[in-house]
Design a protein around this motif. Structure first.
Motif, PDB file in Angstrom:
ATOM      1  N   LEU A  91       0.811  -1.219   0.000  1.00  0.00           N
ATOM      2  CA  LEU A  91       0.000   0.000   0.000  1.00  0.00           C
ATOM      3  C   LEU A  91       0.844   1.269   0.000  1.00  0.00           C
ATOM      4  O   LEU A  91       0.603   2.195  -0.785  1.00  0.00           O
ATOM      5  CB  LEU A  91      -0.957   0.014   1.199  1.00  0.00           C
ATOM      6  N   MET A  92       1.834   1.345   0.873  1.00  0.00           N
ATOM      7  CA  MET A  92       2.596   2.586   0.977  1.00  0.00           C
ATOM      8  C   MET A  92       3.399   2.873  -0.290  1.00  0.00           C
ATOM      9  O   MET A  92       3.749   4.027  -0.548  1.00  0.00           O
ATOM     10  CB  MET A  92       3.512   2.564   2.195  1.00  0.00           C
ATOM     11  N   ASN A  93       3.673   1.858  -1.079  1.00  0.00           N
ATOM     12  CA  ASN A  93       4.327   2.096  -2.373  1.00  0.00           C
ATOM     13  C   ASN A  93       3.362   2.741  -3.353  1.00  0.00           C
ATOM     14  O   ASN A  93       3.784   3.384  -4.323  1.00  0.00           O
ATOM     15  CB  ASN A  93       4.850   0.781  -2.952  1.00  0.00           C
ATOM     16  N   ARG A  94       2.072   2.559  -3.117  1.00  0.00           N
ATOM     17  CA  ARG A  94       1.044   3.142  -3.992  1.00  0.00           C
ATOM     18  C   ARG A  94       0.717   4.584  -3.596  1.00  0.00           C
ATOM     19  O   ARG A  94       0.205   5.348  -4.407  1.00  0.00           O
ATOM     20  CB  ARG A  94      -0.238   2.301  -3.939  1.00  0.00           C
ATOM     21  N   VAL A  95       0.945   4.896  -2.334  1.00  0.00           N
ATOM     22  CA  VAL A  95       0.617   6.242  -1.845  1.00  0.00           C
ATOM     23  C   VAL A  95       1.751   7.174  -2.241  1.00  0.00           C
ATOM     24  O   VAL A  95       2.892   6.990  -1.827  1.00  0.00           O
ATOM     25  CB  VAL A  95       0.433   6.249  -0.316  1.00  0.00           C
ATOM     26  N   ASP A  96       1.434   8.173  -3.058  1.00  0.00           N
ATOM     27  CA  ASP A  96       2.453   9.111  -3.523  1.00  0.00           C
ATOM     28  C   ASP A  96       3.139   9.782  -2.338  1.00  0.00           C
ATOM     29  O   ASP A  96       2.493  10.147  -1.352  1.00  0.00           O
ATOM     30  CB  ASP A  96       1.797  10.166  -4.425  1.00  0.00           C
ATOM     31  N   GLY A  97       4.451   9.948  -2.452  1.00  0.00           N
ATOM     32  CA  GLY A  97       5.222  10.565  -1.380  1.00  0.00           C
ATOM     33  C   GLY A  97       4.742  11.955  -1.012  1.00  0.00           C
ATOM     34  O   GLY A  97       4.884  12.389   0.143  1.00  0.00           O
ATOM     35  N   GLU A  98       4.163  12.676  -1.965  1.00  0.00           N
ATOM     36  CA  GLU A  98       3.619  14.008  -1.671  1.00  0.00           C
ATOM     37  C   GLU A  98       2.522  13.926  -0.625  1.00  0.00           C
ATOM     38  O   GLU A  98       2.417  14.780   0.260  1.00  0.00           O
ATOM     39  CB  GLU A  98       3.046  14.639  -2.946  1.00  0.00           C
ATOM     40  N   LEU A 138      -8.822  -0.611  -2.855  1.00  0.00           N
ATOM     41  CA  LEU A 138      -9.465   0.548  -3.484  1.00  0.00           C
ATOM     42  C   LEU A 138      -8.439   1.550  -4.000  1.00  0.00           C
ATOM     43  O   LEU A 138      -8.680   2.236  -4.994  1.00  0.00           O
ATOM     44  CB  LEU A 138     -10.415   1.220  -2.490  1.00  0.00           C
ATOM     45  N   TRP A 139      -7.291   1.648  -3.344  1.00  0.00           N
ATOM     46  CA  TRP A 139      -6.254   2.595  -3.757  1.00  0.00           C
ATOM     47  C   TRP A 139      -5.444   2.070  -4.942  1.00  0.00           C
ATOM     48  O   TRP A 139      -4.766   2.840  -5.621  1.00  0.00           O
ATOM     49  CB  TRP A 139      -5.340   2.909  -2.577  1.00  0.00           C
ATOM     50  N   SER A 140      -5.493   0.790  -5.201  1.00  0.00           N
ATOM     51  CA  SER A 140      -4.736   0.197  -6.309  1.00  0.00           C
ATOM     52  C   SER A 140      -5.345   0.601  -7.646  1.00  0.00           C
ATOM     53  O   SER A 140      -6.495   1.055  -7.711  1.00  0.00           O
ATOM     54  CB  SER A 140      -4.738  -1.328  -6.189  1.00  0.00           C
ATOM     55  N   GLU A 141      -4.605   0.404  -8.725  1.00  0.00           N
ATOM     56  CA  GLU A 141      -5.144   0.727 -10.045  1.00  0.00           C
ATOM     57  C   GLU A 141      -6.349  -0.139 -10.374  1.00  0.00           C
ATOM     58  O   GLU A 141      -7.302   0.324 -11.012  1.00  0.00           O
ATOM     59  CB  GLU A 141      -4.053   0.591 -11.115  1.00  0.00           C
TER      60      GLU A 141
END
Length: 613
Positions: free
Chosen positions: A146-153, A398-401
């Protein structure tokens, strides 16, 4: 987890706009249940059945009275449950006063998941005092991708004082996605707009040019010309004082710093400077242009173009005005009323509402903020959640593509066809199947339960970046919605540098947030008084009184403190100016206003195969 002291939040004055971080003592401890950890070998939502094959239902509170999931038994809901084993029971309040949220907090009755305003003090308080699970920790245990999907911004912007992320935002436009959209040759529209009935506009232009053939409609873009135009329309068409000739967005106490979105958008038309020529943050209410804008509104009120009833009208009442075509001009966020504008246009195509341009008395080109934002609502997993291991997998899905495609488009091969990512389309492209096109045209697409129904965990740029036309034009309403702002494109800028994060680790943070809330409430109280003042001199007197109270409250200290964060954010972004008016390289000096109608060539015609309904 049992939260032993949440009720003490109320005793510390912790609710609503008076929320503070200092002066309270809490004793809380998050407990992480002993469930099997997920591995990085596969998607987290593919692993839950190995140790817990039972489906569960969670309670999800959304602090927004108008929210509704299109269908709890929809295609999308069923897919979510099939993938994650979770059925969602949504809860909403009867009003947007946050009373229900405060009651849930005070009674230690927060449900599994909550969605609240991203800029609210409650979001910060609940995270800082340990009543919310950090996404980072849950991800490391049960959703390692998950955290790899969440943009660093996002992680950096919403980081708590301990550096952790305590939820996921809606409506956060990342730099990466905005740059990809630009590369496709597209630009985001403005957030707010001034729109007017085209039949009345055309009649006024024809009248003025019959009196003076050299008259240009650009003369109606000045405050003086705008008022003159509105007075003529009111008299010519016999518009009554019962309904507004100029309709403002509803006045409310949430979501805006002024209590009214129309005020926020007019500040942009009048170029009330958010940043001075040296690149420092300003206190906009102290700007003479803010006074000019308020005096303009006061004149509209004294000419009976704005009615006193507008100060108590609800969102639904404003929508009803629009649907009947009663106002000549509306100043609001058009997308909030797209369905109402559509209903009027269906029956009165020659009297559709179109965007118009307004300037300050110096005739300067306005600068309208784009739709891009740094988060509107924020969704968090509370310490009362009994199955955070399962819920974080729901977030991950839900956050995944794959999840984003489901939320926006439904099921591949059934509702849409998918083309793999290409250079300009990082998420691939989607096209509706004929089945769904027919459903849009028959207005039965709700049965699929898609199309932004669950925007709280959706990337706002996803539908833009996955359509070759660059905009989710799905049905007649979407075309009407697009054209309500299309002609204003020249005046739109990316304002995200002005949405800078504040330093929560600063010892002054709690006091400054409380001060900001007090100042917000001050102007929410005074703005209607300025608008309804007896004359321009009285309006100035009321403004000066409000500004003096703001000075006594300490607005200068607040602005100075915020400016430190603002300058640091700009330095990080590598920019000297956040406001194009100040930036000599922005091209603003060449931007002119030569038409009331903006650039009508940017309108999009409704295709023949789209049913107008």
């Amino acid at each position: 987890m049992k939260i032993k002291t949440l009720a003490s939040l109320a005793l510390c004055g912790a609710f609503g706009m008076g929320f503070v971080l200092s002066g309270c003592s809490f004793d809380t401890e998050l407990v992480y249940p002993d469930y099997p950890l997920a591995t990085n070998d596969s998607e987290s939502w593919e692993q839950w059945q190995d140790y817990d094959p039972t489906n569960i239902t969670i309670d999800w509170y959304v602090d927004y009275s108008s929210f509704s999931w299109e269908s709890e038994a929809s295609l999308v809901s069923d897919i979510i449950e099939d993938k994650t084993g979770i059925r969602i029971n949504f809860m909403t309040p009867v009003s947007d006063s946050s009373d229900m949220l405060n009651t849930l907090i005070a009674g230690n009755e927060l449900p599994d998941v909550i969605t609240i305003l991203a800029n609210s003090a409650e979001r910060v308080q609940l995270a800082e005092e340990g009543y919310i699970y950090p996404v980072n920790e849950l991800s490391s245990r049960w959703a390692p991708r998950l955290m790899n999907r969440v943009d660093g911004e996002i992680s950096e912007y919403f980081a708590a004082s301990d550096g952790l992320l305590y939820g996921l935002p809606s409506h956060f436009y990342t730099t990466k996605d905005k740059e990809a959209y630009e590369a496709q040759g597209h630009a985001l529209q403005s957030n707010g707009a001034i729109v007017a009935r085209k039949d009345y506009l055309d009649a006024y232009v024809a009248y003025r040019q019959s009196q003076d053939p050299s008259w240009s409609d650009a003369e109606a873009t000045t405050p003086e010309g705008f008022v003159e135009m509105c007075v003529w329309v009111k008299q010519e068409y016999g518009l009554t004082n019962t309904n507004p000739t100029v309709c403002l967005a509803p006045f409310e106490t949430t979501n805006t710093s002024t209590g009214n979105k129309a005020i926020n958008w007019l500040m942009e038309y009048f170029n009330v400077m958010p940043e001075d020529k040296d690149g420092n943050l300003t206190y906009q209410y102290a700007d003479e242009r803010f006074l000019e804008m308020m005096t303009f509104l006061n004149e509209l009120y004294r000419e009976h173009l704005i009615i006193s009833g507008n100060f108590t009208t609800s969102t639904s009442q404003v929508g009803s005005y629009i649907q009947q075509g009663l106002p000549f001009v509306c100043i609001l966020s058009p997308q909030d009323y797209a369905g109402n504008f559509k209903e009027w246009t269906l029956k009165n195509p020659d009297a559709e509402y179109v965007p118009i341009v307004l300037t300050n008395s110096d005739g300067e080109a306005p600068q309208l903020r784009s739709l891009a934002g740094s988060g509107y609502r924020f969704t968090m997993i509370t310490g009362n959640c009994e199955r955070p291991d399962r819920v974080i997998k729901l977030f991950d899905y839900l956050w995944s593509e794959e999840g984003q495609r489901l939320l926006y488009y439904g099921v591949e091969g059934v509702t849409y066809d998918y083309t793999e990512p290409a250079e300009l389309f990082p998420y691939g492209t989607m096209t509706w199947t004929q089945e769904v096109r027919d459903a849009f045209n028959s207005n039965t697409h709700g049965e699929y339960g898609m199309l932004n129904s669950l925007v709280f965990l959706a990337n706002p740029m996803f539908p833009y970046l996955t359509r070759e036309e660059g905009y989710p034009l799905n049905n007649y309403t979407s075309y009407v919605n697009y054209n309500l702002k299309a002609a204003l494109a020249d005046y739109v800028y990316d304002h995200q540098a002005l949405e800078f994060p504040l330093n929560m680790s600063d010892g002054q943070y709690g006091d400054m947030i409380s001060l900001r809330s007090r100042l917000y409430n001050l102007w929410i109280e005074y703005i209607p008084q300025i608008v309804m003042a007896a004359d321009a001199d009285a309006a100035r007197t009321v403004w000066e009184e409000a500004l003096e109270y703001a000075r006594l409250y300490g607005y200068q200290s607040l602005t100075s403190w915020q400016n430190e964060a603002f300058l640091a954010f700009k330095e990080k972004l590598g920019i000297g100016y956040a406001y194009p008016v100040n930036d000599p390289d922005s091209g603003y000096s060449e931007l002119k206003v030569d038409s009331l109608f903006g650039d009508p060539s940017l309108y999009i015609e409704v295709p023949d195969d789209v049913v107008k309904q």
